[in-house]
Write a protein that holds these residues in place. Structure first.
Motif, PDB file in Angstrom:
ATOM      1  N   LEU A 166      -1.046   0.198   5.843  1.00 50.12           N
ATOM      2  CA  LEU A 166      -1.990  -0.493   6.421  1.00 50.12           C
ATOM      3  C   LEU A 166      -1.309  -1.976   7.031  1.00 50.12           C
ATOM      4  N   ASN A 167      -1.466  -2.114   8.546  1.00 47.16           N
ATOM      5  CA  ASN A 167      -0.654  -3.423   8.533  1.00 47.16           C
ATOM      6  C   ASN A 167       0.882  -3.484   8.265  1.00 47.16           C
ATOM      7  N   GLY A 168       1.351  -2.229   8.307  1.00 51.77           N
ATOM      8  CA  GLY A 168       2.823  -2.338   8.096  1.00 51.77           C
ATOM      9  C   GLY A 168       3.184  -2.290   6.513  1.00 51.77           C
ATOM     10  N   VAL A 169       2.158  -2.243   5.534  1.00 53.18           N
ATOM     11  CA  VAL A 169       2.424  -2.064   4.435  1.00 53.18           C
ATOM     12  C   VAL A 169       2.282  -0.731   3.839  1.00 53.18           C
ATOM     13  N   ARG A 170       3.127  -0.013   3.038  1.00 49.71           N
ATOM     14  CA  ARG A 170       2.605   1.203   2.568  1.00 49.71           C
ATOM     15  C   ARG A 170       1.851   1.401   1.451  1.00 49.71           C
ATOM     16  N   ALA A 171       1.249   2.211   1.237  1.00 47.51           N
ATOM     17  CA  ALA A 171       0.041   2.839   0.244  1.00 47.51           C
ATOM     18  C   ALA A 171       1.056   2.512  -1.194  1.00 47.51           C
ATOM     19  N   GLY A 172       0.283   1.853  -2.203  1.00 47.31           N
ATOM     20  CA  GLY A 172       1.171   1.763  -3.398  1.00 47.31           C
ATOM     21  C   GLY A 172       1.632   0.387  -3.609  1.00 47.31           C
ATOM     22  N   LEU A 173       1.847  -0.411  -2.713  1.00 50.39           N
ATOM     23  CA  LEU A 173       2.860  -1.449  -2.827  1.00 50.39           C
ATOM     24  C   LEU A 173       1.868  -2.903  -2.787  1.00 50.39           C
ATOM     25  N   THR A 174       0.581  -2.844  -2.825  1.00 57.22           N
ATOM     26  CA  THR A 174      -0.147  -3.991  -2.678  1.00 57.22           C
ATOM     27  C   THR A 174      -0.680  -4.294  -4.261  1.00 57.22           C
ATOM     28  N   GLY A 175      -1.058  -3.251  -4.909  1.00 54.27           N
ATOM     29  CA  GLY A 175      -1.462  -3.301  -6.460  1.00 54.27           C
ATOM     30  C   GLY A 175      -0.456  -3.688  -7.310  1.00 54.27           C
ATOM     31  N   ILE A 176      -0.548  -3.595  -8.759  1.00 57.91           N
ATOM     32  CA  ILE A 176       0.298  -3.819  -9.588  1.00 57.91           C
ATOM     33  C   ILE A 176       1.163  -2.493  -9.538  1.00 57.91           C
ATOM     34  N   ALA A 177       0.610  -1.382  -9.245  1.00 57.84           N
ATOM     35  CA  ALA A 177       1.239   0.023  -9.315  1.00 57.84           C
ATOM     36  C   ALA A 177       0.227   0.954  -8.241  1.00 57.84           C
ATOM     37  N   GLY A 178       1.415   2.089  -8.019  1.00 57.20           N
ATOM     38  CA  GLY A 178       0.785   3.048  -7.141  1.00 57.20           C
ATOM     39  C   GLY A 178       0.748   4.345  -8.050  1.00 57.20           C
TER      40      GLY A 178
END
Ligand code: PLP
Length: 384
Positions: A166-178
């Motif tokens: 989403l907007n160039g950021v992969r799933a799992g990289l926004t929160g503390i962990a994926g």
């Protein structure tokens, strides 16, 4: 024509040499638990993903459980997740001793409705598990800022969203962990159960690694009591052999989804998937909403087309959550969609002929143009 819901054999045929070599290497080297294939897959996935730590484990359910345990979540805590997901997203909350709290889904994107998150937060809330359902990321930036405002953890359930962005950021990289699953039918699937945790938090990574391996980083050094949740060598080697194809397979899934859109867009009785602005949907699933869902499903089945429902009962409406005292009207969207959603076959090996056959049959179902198969009408009627 036969259109299976998934075709893991077709994928195997296309990479048979790589897979057979990987399997025979593990057996020749008896690298069954731990060892070089597990390490190699962890680093390859970390590199492909752009994350500093990948901790492999036995399956995607365990990866959620391990994460919550190592974030200190337990008795007296609440963890929020979404009303439509696979049960792992909520049962692991209960496993830690915490209470699952559900938020309804977004009417267009099927994952957590971020506008309803704030009101679900209480002083007992410790974390949010955001599920990137079907391969499309939820409004993760908004969810992250709500979590930050309340000082609670954000865990991303990426079991259906390998490489989604989403907007160039992969799933799992926004929160503390994926948390990832490599269940055979997932976009990157092992030949058995497998999963992993991704994080950029070094301390959390070490704790998770320890916990998944009986609480020890070194054999016989049990710092804490843990569990046995390891990725085995065979699965690691198979995943390692498949990983180089993941980007290509994702692109192919997107192409097939675009073809479905093309063939289905003029059928008034169904709603095709919508992509969020800035979203790179990896189409783990291609989900439509439709009228007379069960009848359509049966009609397609009789014509060789397998479909599925993800999921037939929204989580809070399941018998196992009766004790929470929810009413289905607390989750109006998830509760209403559970009887209209239908997942169509979608995988890299699906052909355009198959897609057009599926579309033609959906169209025929609604127009009553049942030329070749009109003799089966009685079956349809008795099933409905
Ligand atoms: C598949 C899945 C899981 C669990 O993964 P397993 O490897 O089967 O344990 C968790 N969450 C979601 C959303 C899934 O689709």
């Amino acid at each position: 024509m036969k259109v299976p819901f998934v075709d893991l054999k077709a994928q195997y045929e296309s990479i048979k040499t790589e897979i057979d070599t990987a399997i025979s290497n593990v057996i020749t080297e008896t690298a069954f638990i731990g060892g070089k294939y597990v390490k190699a897959f962890e680093s390859a996935f970390a590199e492909q993903y752009g994350v500093s730590h990948v901790i492999s484990c036995a399956n995607g359910t365990d990866s959620l459980y391990i994460l919550m345990k190592m974030l200190g979540i337990g008795e007296g805590d609440e963890v929020i997740t979404v009303a439509n997901s696979w049960i792992s997203s909520s049962e692991t909350i209960t496993q830690t001793g915490a209470k699952p709290v559900f938020v309804d889904i977004h009417p267009d994107f099927y994952s957590m409705d971020e506008t309803k998150l704030d009101t679900a937060i209480t002083p007992a809330t410790k974390a949010v598990i955001a599920v990137h359902l079907q391969g499309q990321m939820c409004a993760i930036d908004t969810i992250k800022s709500i979590c930050d405002k309340h000082g609670i953890y954000l865990i991303e359930d990426c079991a259906q969203s390998h490489l989604s962005e989403l907007n160039g950021v992969r799933a799992g990289l926004t929160g503390i962990a994926g948390s990832f699953s490599f269940y055979p039918g997932k976009n990157l699937g092992a030949y058995g159960d497998a999963g992993c945790i991704t994080t950029n938090d070094e301390k959390l990574a070490e704790k998770c690694r320890m916990y998944a391996n009986h609480g020890a980083l070194k054999k016989h050094h049990h710092i804490i009591e843990g569990i046995n949740s390891r990725l085995d060598g065979l699965q690691a080697a198979i995943l390692g052999a498949k990983l180089p194809f993941l980007q290509q397979w994702t692109a192919q899934r997107r192409e097939k989804a675009a073809l479905y859109n093309k063939y289905l867009s003029d059928i008034k009785k169904i709603v095709i998937p919508t992509e969020r602005t800035g979203s790179m949907h990896s189409y783990h699933l291609y989900v439509i909403r439709c009228e007379q869902r069960d009848e359509l499903m049966q009609y397609l089945k009789e014509r060789g087309i397998e479909t599925a429902i993800h999921y037939p009962t929204a989580l809070p409406n399941l018998p196992c959550y009766t004790y929470l005292g929810y009413h289905s009207s607390d989750f109006p969207i998830a509760s209403s969609y559970q009887s209209s959603i239908l997942s169509l076959p979608l995988y890299p090996e699906l052909t355009e002929a198959m897609i057009s056959y599926v579309a033609e049959n959906i169209r025929n179902f609604y127009t009553g143009n049942q030329t070749a198969a009109s003799n089966e009408e009685t079956v349809v009627a008795s099933a409905s």
